[in-house]
Motif scaffolding. Structure first.
Motif, PDB file in Angstrom:
ATOM      1  N   GLU A 190       0.675   0.595  -6.759  1.00 34.81           N
ATOM      2  CA  GLU A 190       0.871   1.386  -5.542  1.00 34.81           C
ATOM      3  C   GLU A 190       1.566   2.707  -5.860  1.00 34.81           C
ATOM      4  OE1 GLU A 190      -0.768   0.601  -3.067  1.00 34.81           O
ATOM      5  OE2 GLU A 190      -1.254  -1.432  -3.731  1.00 34.81           O
TER       6      GLU A 190
ATOM      7  N   GLU B  84      -8.996   3.109  -7.041  1.00 40.36           N
ATOM      8  CA  GLU B  84      -8.280   1.887  -7.387  1.00 40.36           C
ATOM      9  C   GLU B  84      -8.206   1.671  -8.898  1.00 40.36           C
ATOM     10  OE1 GLU B  84      -6.562   0.171  -5.312  1.00 40.36           O
ATOM     11  OE2 GLU B  84      -7.250   1.341  -3.589  1.00 40.36           O
TER      12      GLU B  84
ATOM     13  N   HIS C  34       0.826  -1.204   0.000  1.00 42.28           N
ATOM     14  CA  HIS C  34       0.000   0.000   0.000  1.00 42.28           C
ATOM     15  C   HIS C  34       0.861   1.255   0.000  1.00 42.28           C
ATOM     16  CE1 HIS C  34       0.927  -0.558   4.291  1.00 42.28           C
ATOM     17  NE2 HIS C  34       0.794   0.767   4.393  1.00 42.28           N
TER      18      HIS C  34
END
Length: 227
Positions: free
Chosen positions: A100, A168, A71
């Motif tokens: 990421e 995302e 992350h």
């Protein structure tokens, strides 16, 4: 949390989708973890190259425990990669590392959905548990107002899950473009990375569907109790 009564049937479709999505992301990652990239860059090297290319030399890359725990932390401006991604030269690992990095780019550019999501995190952390406490108390003590407050608080959780989707999907789109433009992966390798990222994206879709289904369920329970 799952308050049990007949309305729990509403959750079944989304829970099935969530299970299938999780199985898909695991199988896709495992499959493309066995396919090494032609350029033989590790996930950490790819992340560093992409960050530096965008002028983000100040963003550190840290090794973190866990599997697929990768992350980007916007609070500390730190990118964290799991061991399977950090050291691996596989297509799957490179795709995850680039994804990421995409979040770091979003943070740099103040990407609106990311800004909104980050701003409501404290509210969601509180409301995710408080909503259920108030809702169940409202049922046990026959207090419609507590039921309504519980539903309002849980709506913040739903908003968080929904706003996560563009965050995302956009990070994955950025990742694939960067990998191609910087010639880190070649065309046939991009296809594999896209499959991994698409499978991961479906887990967020499933989470959003589950949250929406849960909200509908709470509203139905509240209406039934008020009647």
């Amino acid at each position: 949390m799952f308050y049990y009564d007949s309305t729990i049937l509403i959750l079944i479709p989304s829970l099935i989708i969530a299970g299938l999505a999780q199985a898909k992301v695991s199988s896709s990652f495992q499959k493309y973890s066995r396919v090494q990239s032609y350029n033989n860059y590790t996930g950490a090297q790819v992340a560093r190259m992409l960050l530096d290319h965008k002028g983000l030399q100040s963003v550190p890359i840290e090794l973190i425990e866990g599997k697929l725990s990768d992350h980007y932390d916007p609070r500390t401006k730190t990118l964290r990669l799991s061991k399977d991604v950090y050291y691996s030269t596989s297509i799957a690992s490179i795709g995850v590392a680039a994804h990421e990095t995409g979040h770091a780019m979003q943070d740099l550019e103040k990407y609106s959905p990311l800004v909104i999501r980050n701003s409501i995190v404290p509210v969601v952390n509180f409301s995710s548990s408080a909503s259920w406490i108030l809702f169940i108390m409202g049922i046990f003590f026959s207090m419609p107002r507590l039921l309504s407050i519980g539903i309002i608080l849980f709506s913040a959780v739903v908003l968080f899950q929904v706003i996560t989707l563009p965050v995302e999907f956009n990070a994955s789109k950025r990742a694939l473009i960067m990998l191609k433009d910087n010639r880190i992966l070649y065309e046939n390798e991009i296809i594999g990375a896209k499959k991994v990222l698409d499978a991961a994206a479906m887990t967020y879709v499933a989470a959003a569907l589950t949250a929406i289904s849960q909200l509908i369920r709470l509203i139905l329970i509240s209406n039934r109790n008020n009647n």
